[in-house]
Scaffold this active site. Sequence first.
Site, mmCIF file in Angstrom:
data_model
loop_
_atom_site.group_PDB
_atom_site.id
_atom_site.type_symbol
_atom_site.label_atom_id
_atom_site.label_comp_id
_atom_site.label_asym_id
_atom_site.label_seq_id
_atom_site.Cartn_x
_atom_site.Cartn_y
_atom_site.Cartn_z
ATOM 1 N N GLN A 140 74.293 -17.010 21.351
ATOM 2 C CA GLN A 140 75.942 -17.020 21.965
ATOM 3 C C GLN A 140 76.720 -15.887 21.376
ATOM 4 O O GLN A 140 76.423 -15.442 19.975
ATOM 5 C CB GLN A 140 76.766 -18.249 21.527
ATOM 6 N N SER A 159 69.239 -19.302 17.758
ATOM 7 C CA SER A 159 70.161 -20.255 18.269
ATOM 8 C C SER A 159 69.792 -20.877 19.736
ATOM 9 O O SER A 159 68.702 -21.342 19.746
ATOM 10 C CB SER A 159 71.390 -20.037 17.949
ATOM 11 N N LEU A 160 70.689 -20.802 20.639
ATOM 12 C CA LEU A 160 70.299 -21.264 21.829
ATOM 13 C C LEU A 160 69.274 -20.477 22.458
ATOM 14 O O LEU A 160 68.626 -21.005 23.430
ATOM 15 C CB LEU A 160 71.748 -21.435 22.714
ATOM 16 N N ARG A 186 74.539 -29.254 25.096
ATOM 17 C CA ARG A 186 74.367 -28.697 23.721
ATOM 18 C C ARG A 186 75.780 -28.222 23.419
ATOM 19 O O ARG A 186 76.600 -28.310 22.499
ATOM 20 C CB ARG A 186 73.116 -27.992 23.485
ATOM 21 N N HIS A 217 75.985 -24.679 13.347
ATOM 22 C CA HIS A 217 74.943 -24.476 12.343
ATOM 23 C C HIS A 217 75.362 -24.853 10.970
ATOM 24 O O HIS A 217 75.053 -24.014 9.950
ATOM 25 C CB HIS A 217 74.140 -23.233 12.329
ATOM 26 N N GLN A 267 67.996 -27.554 14.085
ATOM 27 C CA GLN A 267 68.763 -26.324 14.353
ATOM 28 C C GLN A 267 70.175 -26.361 14.501
ATOM 29 O O GLN A 267 70.963 -25.551 14.372
ATOM 30 C CB GLN A 267 68.065 -25.219 15.184
#
Length: 319
Positions: free
Chosen positions: A9, A94-95, A119, A211, A260
Amino acid sequence: MRAFVFPGQGSQAVGMGVAIADASAAAREVFQEVDEALGQNLSRLMADGPADELTLTQNAQPAIMANAIATLRMLEKDGGVRLAAKADYVAGHSLGEYTALCAAGTFDLPTTARLLRLRGQAMQAAVPVGEGAMAALLGVDRDRAETIAGAAVDSILAERGPPLVCTVANDNDPGQVVISGHRAAIERAVALAKEMGAKRALLLPVSAPFHCPLMIDAATAMEAALLDTDLSAPLVPLFCNVDAVAIADPGAIRVALVAQVTGIVRWRESVLAMQAAGVTQVVEFGGKVLAPMVKRTAPDLAAISIVSPAEVEAFAKTL
């Protein structure tokens, strides 16, 4: 050896994907498939904005994924390239792990889009708007960042308690670490950072504290969703965020994706682990964020970013 990697992101921007879609029917098919999966004209939002709507986590996450997969599909279908033949590993920030797993065949494209929509929604809902924050600490390593975060929590606890969350969220490279948690603690860490050795500290324009332990409700939501989702073994192993190790077992991947949500994105360690595994080139699709991090972490690695049709075509000629 080569790794294909995918951004997280912050890579979204109005106009993303337009050039790739104009140049490639395969890329257009990706955007159409994602639109149908979500029941939303996400591709129009990506192309035309408005920016504040695109930046919403539930839109940004599938948009970034779609843009990266469209870029890869142009390489694969127009350039006659197979990922399994040209990449030895995949990874994502991440994503970007979901994008990487889509690219490697663990999830199909509609499933990936729906998981990322969920998510994004779950992460946004986990913490009321305004209560959380994230900040980038520049010129410090993870150990120093953890010291700064701890000092922020301790100073607030000494003043008024109860303890607040302020923890390392992203270990991006040797001089860039992101912290996440309660807004008051993050703002205190930013205020303390320079006197504790950081070159610079700045709040990030995000809508939730990703996170960190405050995302526990989002992790629970993703655990339930992933238990209901079939995962195939990836065509090539994934270097995962939470452990910075290569995994290919679907069960291990499911566990890593849940972990995660609240865990640290160990990108710096992942880059070093890829290098230790024999990777000599890292190729970022759909963004220009990860390749510079790779170069700052492992200067001997070749790292390139592929965003435009011209970059896709130029890279295809090297394979």
